[in-house]
Design a protein around this motif. Structure first.
Motif, PDB file in Angstrom:
ATOM      1  N   GLU A 165      -5.646   2.905  -1.379  1.00 42.50           N
ATOM      2  CA  GLU A 165      -6.462   2.012  -1.552  1.00 42.50           C
ATOM      3  C   GLU A 165      -7.140   2.625  -0.161  1.00 42.50           C
ATOM      4  N   PHE A 166      -8.435   2.841   0.160  1.00 46.27           N
ATOM      5  CA  PHE A 166      -8.895   2.610   0.959  1.00 46.27           C
ATOM      6  C   PHE A 166     -10.475   2.180   1.563  1.00 46.27           C
ATOM      7  N   PRO A 167     -10.654   0.815   2.542  1.00 47.09           N
ATOM      8  CA  PRO A 167      -9.764   0.712   3.467  1.00 47.09           C
ATOM      9  C   PRO A 167      -8.718   0.116   3.010  1.00 47.09           C
TER      10      PRO A 167
ATOM     11  N   TYR B 224       0.680  -1.130   0.007  1.00 43.93           N
ATOM     12  CA  TYR B 224       0.031   0.091  -0.133  1.00 43.93           C
ATOM     13  C   TYR B 224       1.026   1.571   0.148  1.00 43.93           C
ATOM     14  N   ASN B 225       0.174   2.215  -0.921  1.00 46.88           N
ATOM     15  CA  ASN B 225       1.127   3.546  -0.728  1.00 46.88           C
ATOM     16  C   ASN B 225       0.297   4.560   0.047  1.00 46.88           C
TER      17      ASN B 225
ATOM     18  N   ARG C 148       3.275  -4.817   2.955  1.00 43.90           N
ATOM     19  CA  ARG C 148       4.639  -3.625   2.872  1.00 43.90           C
ATOM     20  C   ARG C 148       3.761  -1.936   2.949  1.00 43.90           C
ATOM     21  N   PHE C 149       3.168  -1.816   3.867  1.00 44.24           N
ATOM     22  CA  PHE C 149       3.482  -0.078   3.447  1.00 44.24           C
ATOM     23  C   PHE C 149       4.164   0.566   3.423  1.00 44.24           C
TER      24      PHE C 149
ATOM     25  N   ASP D 230     -10.636   2.699  10.706  1.00 46.75           N
ATOM     26  CA  ASP D 230     -10.879   1.733  10.366  1.00 46.75           C
ATOM     27  C   ASP D 230     -10.321   1.321   9.238  1.00 46.75           C
ATOM     28  N   ALA D 231      -8.415   2.056   9.448  1.00 43.71           N
ATOM     29  CA  ALA D 231      -7.975   2.144   8.026  1.00 43.71           C
ATOM     30  C   ALA D 231      -8.066   1.074   7.372  1.00 43.71           C
TER      31      ALA D 231
END
Length: 198
Positions: free
Chosen positions: A102-104, A89-90, A114-115, A184-185
């Motif tokens: 992308e959310f959530p 996720y970027n 990987r964040f 709720d991320a």
């Protein structure tokens, strides 16, 4: 013994450090008792005393070596260059606002994620929290650099996101509300069932 979550590790540390603190207090009490005595302690008493101190030093060092080997995310972070993430996720931060690719962020329990977090202005923190307020994990986000963390979620549920670094008064509203708090991320589905988004 392997700890799957930070909660399990903290419970173990709480018990271990409580016992260790009692041992340390016993040395202080013994020392205080000997200060109040008129006669000097005999030389033979010093041998078990120094042996006891050596035991405490070995126990303290041993405790950290033991927990290092049982914390899965430490080894994962050291060997991260050899590990392929299941999902990435970027995330960008600018002017105290999150921008998500992308959310959530939604994935399954047990997946390696990987964040990749980038700040365009200030130093922030990237912290995920359980609903009871306990921290799952966090990292510092330094401006104009790619900051990333690889994490395996061994627990399912919904997790809230906020900055764990003070980045100035603009992070808070006039009534003290955290404007960077995102409910709720992250949603992690249990292995056998999906966690509802709403």
């Amino acid at each position: 013994m392997t700890f799957q979550t930070s909660i399990e590790l903290l419970r173990f540390h709480w018990v271990a450090y409580t016992i260790y603190a009692i041992f340390i207090i016993s040395i202080i009490a013994w020392f205080a008792y000997n200060l109040t005595r008129k006669e000097r302690a005999s030389n033979w008493v010093r041998i078990p005393f120094y042996g006891y101190i050596a035991f405490l030093v070995a126990g303290g060092v041993g405790h950290h070596i033991f927990t290092y080997n049982t914390i899965p995310w430490v080894a994962e972070d050291i060997m991260r260059h050899d590990i392929k993430a299941d999902k990435e996720y970027n995330i960008e931060i600018e002017k105290h606002k999150w921008k998500f690719s992308e959310f959530p962020m939604h994935f399954k329990e047990g997946q390696k994620v990987r964040f990749n977090v980038k700040s365009k202005d200030l130093t922030y923190g990237f912290g995920l929290f359980r609903k009871d307020g306990t921290m799952v994990m966090q990292m510092q986000v330094v401006p104009k650099h790619l900051n990333d963390i690889l994490w395996t979620f061994n627990e399912c549920g919904k997790f809230d996101l906020t900055s764990t670094e003070y980045s100035g008064p603009a992070e808070y509203s006039e009534n003290g509300k955290d404007k960077m708090f995102v409910k709720d991320a992250v949603i992690v589905d249990c292995k056998n069932k999906k966690v509802a988004s709403k």
